[in-house]
Design a protein around this motif. Structure first.
Motif, short mmCIF file in Angstrom:
data_model
loop_
_atom_site.label_atom_id
_atom_site.label_comp_id
_atom_site.label_asym_id
_atom_site.label_seq_id
_atom_site.Cartn_x
_atom_site.Cartn_y
_atom_site.Cartn_z
N LEU A 111 -23.18 56.56 36.50
CA LEU A 111 -22.95 56.49 35.07
C LEU A 111 -23.18 57.84 34.40
CD1 LEU A 111 -24.77 53.11 34.26
CD2 LEU A 111 -22.36 53.47 34.87
N LYS A 112 -22.43 58.08 33.33
CA LYS A 112 -22.61 59.32 32.56
C LYS A 112 -24.00 59.36 31.93
CE LYS A 112 -17.82 60.00 30.96
NZ LYS A 112 -16.98 60.06 29.72
N GLN A 113 -24.45 58.22 31.46
CA GLN A 113 -25.77 58.10 30.83
C GLN A 113 -26.29 56.69 31.09
OE1 GLN A 113 -25.75 58.00 26.50
NE2 GLN A 113 -23.59 57.39 26.47
N SER A 114 -27.56 56.50 30.86
CA SER A 114 -28.15 55.17 31.06
C SER A 114 -27.48 54.15 30.16
CB SER A 114 -29.65 55.22 30.75
OG SER A 114 -30.31 56.08 31.65
N PHE A 115 -27.19 52.99 30.72
CA PHE A 115 -26.56 51.93 29.95
C PHE A 115 -27.60 51.24 29.08
CE2 PHE A 115 -25.19 47.47 29.45
CZ PHE A 115 -23.99 47.70 28.82
N SER A 116 -27.20 50.86 27.88
CA SER A 116 -28.09 50.14 26.98
C SER A 116 -28.00 48.64 27.23
CB SER A 116 -27.72 50.46 25.52
OG SER A 116 -28.42 49.60 24.65
N ASN A 117 -29.09 48.04 27.66
CA ASN A 117 -29.11 46.59 27.83
C ASN A 117 -28.87 45.88 26.50
OD1 ASN A 117 -29.65 46.30 30.69
ND2 ASN A 117 -31.66 47.15 30.27
N LYS A 118 -29.18 46.57 25.40
CA LYS A 118 -28.91 46.01 24.08
C LYS A 118 -27.41 45.86 23.87
CE LYS A 118 -31.17 49.36 22.11
NZ LYS A 118 -31.80 50.24 21.10
N ALA A 119 -26.62 46.77 24.46
CA ALA A 119 -25.17 46.74 24.29
C ALA A 119 -24.57 45.50 24.92
CB ALA A 119 -24.54 48.00 24.88
N SER A 120 -25.03 45.12 26.10
CA SER A 120 -24.49 43.93 26.76
C SER A 120 -24.81 42.68 25.95
CB SER A 120 -25.00 43.81 28.20
OG SER A 120 -26.41 43.70 28.23
N ALA A 121 -26.03 42.62 25.38
CA ALA A 121 -26.41 41.46 24.58
C ALA A 121 -25.56 41.37 23.31
CB ALA A 121 -27.89 41.52 24.24
N ASN A 122 -25.30 42.52 22.71
CA ASN A 122 -24.47 42.54 21.50
C ASN A 122 -23.03 42.14 21.81
OD1 ASN A 122 -22.68 44.82 19.60
ND2 ASN A 122 -23.87 43.21 18.64
N LEU A 123 -22.47 42.68 22.89
CA LEU A 123 -21.10 42.35 23.27
C LEU A 123 -20.99 40.88 23.70
CD1 LEU A 123 -20.10 45.55 25.28
CD2 LEU A 123 -19.36 44.91 22.98
N ALA A 124 -22.09 40.31 24.16
CA ALA A 124 -22.09 38.90 24.56
C ALA A 124 -22.19 37.97 23.36
CB ALA A 124 -23.23 38.64 25.53
N GLY A 125 -22.48 38.53 22.19
CA GLY A 125 -22.52 37.73 20.98
C GLY A 125 -23.81 36.99 20.73
N ILE A 126 -24.92 37.46 21.30
CA ILE A 126 -26.19 36.74 21.10
C ILE A 126 -27.14 37.50 20.17
CG2 ILE A 126 -26.14 35.37 23.20
CD1 ILE A 126 -27.78 37.45 24.60
N GLY A 127 -26.71 38.66 19.70
CA GLY A 127 -27.57 39.41 18.79
C GLY A 127 -26.85 40.64 18.26
N TRP A 128 -27.54 41.36 17.40
CA TRP A 128 -26.98 42.56 16.79
C TRP A 128 -28.03 43.67 16.78
CZ3 TRP A 128 -28.94 38.39 14.30
CH2 TRP A 128 -29.94 38.62 13.34
N LEU A 129 -27.58 44.88 16.62
CA LEU A 129 -28.51 46.01 16.51
C LEU A 129 -28.95 46.13 15.06
CD1 LEU A 129 -26.88 48.70 18.81
CD2 LEU A 129 -29.01 47.46 19.19
N GLY A 130 -30.23 45.93 14.83
CA GLY A 130 -30.76 45.99 13.47
C GLY A 130 -30.93 47.42 12.99
N LYS A 131 -31.41 47.56 11.78
CA LYS A 131 -31.65 48.89 11.21
C LYS A 131 -32.71 49.64 12.00
CE LYS A 131 -30.19 47.34 6.65
NZ LYS A 131 -30.55 47.02 5.26
N ASN A 132 -33.55 48.89 12.72
CA ASN A 132 -34.57 49.50 13.58
C ASN A 132 -34.01 49.83 14.97
OD1 ASN A 132 -34.27 46.95 14.66
ND2 ASN A 132 -36.26 46.21 13.95
N ASN A 133 -32.71 49.58 15.17
CA ASN A 133 -32.01 49.83 16.43
C ASN A 133 -32.50 48.93 17.56
OD1 ASN A 133 -29.89 51.25 17.75
ND2 ASN A 133 -31.36 52.57 18.79
N LEU A 134 -33.13 47.83 17.22
CA LEU A 134 -33.55 46.85 18.22
C LEU A 134 -32.53 45.71 18.25
CD1 LEU A 134 -37.40 46.58 17.55
CD2 LEU A 134 -36.25 47.86 19.36
N LEU A 135 -32.28 45.19 19.43
CA LEU A 135 -31.39 44.04 19.56
C LEU A 135 -32.11 42.84 18.94
CD1 LEU A 135 -30.10 41.44 21.01
CD2 LEU A 135 -28.58 43.37 20.59
#
Length: 232
Positions: A111-135
């Motif tokens: 990978l070019k860079q480490s993958f964000s586990n938050k990204a998979s959760a967001n793309l799966a539709g179970i959460g969003w990235l808040g203003k604090n950048n936490l899933l």
């Protein structure tokens, strides 16, 4: 499906992301290997509630701060163990399964860079990235740790859609952040400043305290019944 049943039994929340829907964007960020397998299983695991509830006390109690810091790492270990059990079952079923560790890496992927586990959760539709950048999820807020499994098991029937932020006009984490690392902006890439967050933590470390904060995780009204009642 046995894998879905096991996910429901072991995880506090989970979702399936179809990487084909966001393939170009993912490849641009992480490289071709991130889409070697078309599906990502996002697994969310709750941190221990009693420890999270003590976060406001950790700034004046190093023992409690260390307890929270330990739980942060222990919860990642627990979710990794859950991911391992899911991956084993997928492989027993005759499919590939690649676990991305806490840092978002795998020796099997370039990978070019480490993958964000938050990204998979967001793309799966179970959460969003808040203003604090936490899933953040509606039920548990950001009080979760995450693991991702990439697989070629056919899971299209279970795949979700990216979730829009529900933060809206809420600025509780903005006001509560002791390092002034969060501003009121709907884009988490703008609203959250990792440098300021780091500066606050390193200052605490230099003063002899455990490198722990977590106030934005604690104060979010999602997953926090007391703060939710106050905001209402």
């Amino acid at each position: 499906m046995r894998v879905i049943e096991l996910l429901e039994n072991l995880s506090d929340i989970y979702g399936i992301a179809d990487f084909n829907k966001n393939k170009d964007e993912l490849i641009e960020s992480y490289g071709e290997d991130i889409c070697r397998y078309p599906y990502a299983i996002a697994i969310g695991h709750k941190m221990i509630e009693e420890i999270i509830e003590k976060i406001p006390l950790t700034y004046n109690d190093d023992k409690l701060a260390q307890e929270y810091l330990d739980e942060y790492f222990n919860s990642h270990q627990r979710v990794s163990e859950i991911a391992g059990k899911i991956a084993n079952l997928i492989q027993e079923e005759g499919y590939h399964a690649v676990i991305l560790d806490v840092s978002g890496k795998s020796e099997e992927l370039n990978l070019k860079q480490s993958f964000s586990n938050k990204a998979s959760a967001n793309l799966a539709g179970i959460g969003w990235l808040g203003k604090n950048n936490l899933l953040t999820t509606e039920e548990f807020g950001p009080r979760l740790t995450w693991a991702t499994i990439l697989t070629d098991m056919p899971l299209s029937d279970y795949a979700g859609e990216p979730m829009e932020s529900l933060c809206d006009e809420c600025t509780i984490c903005v006001k509560a952040c002791p390092g002034k690392a969060i501003i009121d902006d709907s884009n988490p890439k703008i609203s959250y400043n990792p440098e300021k967050c780091g500066e606050f933590l390193f200052k605490r470390r230099d003063e002899g305290h455990p490198v722990a904060c977590g106030m934005c995780l604690y104060i979010c009204p999602f997953g926090n019944s007391k703060v939710e009642q106050l905001t209402r």
